[in-house]
Design an enzyme around this catalytic site. Structure first.
Site, PDB file in Angstrom:
ATOM      1  CB  SER A  83      21.528  45.764  50.002  1.00  0.00           C
ATOM      2  OG  SER A  83      20.307  46.528  48.900  1.00  0.00           O
TER       3      SER A  83
ATOM      4  CG  ASP B  68      22.567  53.543  50.492  1.00  0.00           C
ATOM      5  OD1 ASP B  68      21.843  53.849  49.035  1.00  0.00           O
ATOM      6  OD2 ASP B  68      21.996  52.408  50.759  1.00  0.00           O
TER       7      ASP B  68
ATOM      8  CG  HIS C  22      22.149  50.647  47.708  1.00  0.00           C
ATOM      9  ND1 HIS C  22      21.984  50.672  49.148  1.00  0.00           N
ATOM     10  CD2 HIS C  22      21.932  49.394  47.467  1.00  0.00           C
ATOM     11  CE1 HIS C  22      21.318  49.557  49.128  1.00  0.00           C
ATOM     12  NE2 HIS C  22      21.064  48.598  48.216  1.00  0.00           N
TER      13      HIS C  22
END
Length: 319
Positions: free
Chosen positions: A157, A259, A289
């Site tokens: 991320s 995601d 995610h």
């Protein structure tokens, strides 16, 4: 929805935030009787910034292991290298991959807006080089087991975003004898002004709904910047990375269709490829995610993909 409430943040008059809910922290432990699959310990990085690295060593280490410099996720605003979910992930990676993982505790926004996290990443690289140059006075785990010619930058991320920007900076820095062999960007956190299709579908996403995503960027970017800034959108016209991307080491970009950022990640991978970088793009169906933090099967799959990449990039692109 109220994105502050969703993220469990409370804004303060001075521009900082109060984090109302913090995930459980895991202590580092070099105790051989610990249930962790890898040993770990914390080493100071920069006392002025209260940063440190958490080193993970497999329990039965080979004489020379690859080194993975790891950056956790959290939209630049949340979490820590000590957060249980990232501690466990690094333990698992070190154990199953057979690698030394060095997880970086970097400064968070909005108290320290970008590029503070990139600065901390470069400090970690400088520290790693110092370990290679002066092994006698360095950390014994690295002295006895690290192969500094097989180093990788890995992030999830926001950590994936940090990997990219730190790697660009590192191209103009002498890191010898450290050699960065590859970049591992797991669901990297990128954005932009114009919405993508996957973002437009994410208003009610359970992990990263669009309002929360927008708030994180407003807290992380430099004052006065919007999502067209290259820290957020590496594909934007004039982004510094365009001229340098062809000089980057091999890149692994991992994503999932579920995601909200998957379209951004695919655009990023295509940009790198168009600029001459060697890219392995692996995008799976479903997911969300940060899915590897919730789904053991996805966590295992990620380790296997990373293992193949580290073992000379035998993963085929499935983008």
């Amino acid at each position: 929805m109220d994105p502050y409430e969703f993220l469990k943040l409370s804004p303060n008059p001075d521009g900082s935030v109060t984090r109302l809910s913090w995930p459980p922290a895991a202590p580092a432990t070099a105790d051989p009787d610990s249930p962790d699959p890898a040993l770990s310990k914390d080493v100071p990085l920069d006392a002025n910034h209260s940063t440190f690295v958490r080193i993970f060593l497999p329990r039965a280490p080979a004489s020379r292991l690859p080194v993975i410099l790891y950056f956790h996720g959290g939209g630049f605003v949340l979490f820590s290298a000590t957060s249980r979910m990232f501690h466990d992930s690094c333990c698992r990676t070190a154990s199953l991959l057979g690698a030394i993982v060095v997880s970086v505790e970097y400064r968070l926004a909005p108290e320290h807006r970008l590029p503070a996290a990139y600065d901390d990443a470069m400090a970690a690289l400088a520290w790693l080089r110092s370990q290679a140059l002066d092994a006698a006075s360095g950390d014994p785990w690295l002295r006895e087991h690290a192969d500094f010619e097989r180093c990788y930058l890995m992030g999830s991320s926001a950590g994936g975003n940090i990997v990219y920007h730190a790697a660009l900076r590192s191209l103009d820095v002498d890191l010898a004898p450290v050699r960065i062999r590859g970049l591992i960007l797991n669901q990297p956190y990128f954005g932009g002004v114009q919405r993508t299709e996957s973002e437009l579908r994410s208003d009610t996403d359970r992990v990263l709904p669009l309002p929360a995503n927008d708030l994180l960027w407003s807290l992380a970017l430099p004052e006065g910047a919007d999502r067209s800034h290259e820290y957020c959108d590496p594909t934007a016209d004039g982004a510094a990375g365009h001229a340098k991307a062809g000089r980057l080491p091999r890149c692994l970009v991992r994503g999932h269709a579920g995601d909200p950022l998957s379209d951004r990640q695919k655009e990023f991978a295509k940009m790198l490829e168009a600029r001459g970088a060697h890219v392995t793009a692996v995008f799976g169906e479903g997911g969300c995610h940060g899915v590897e933090l919730f789904d053991p099967a996805k966590a295992q799959a990620l380790v296997e993909i990373v293992r193949d990449f580290v073992n000379v990039d035998s993963v085929q692109s499935t983008m």
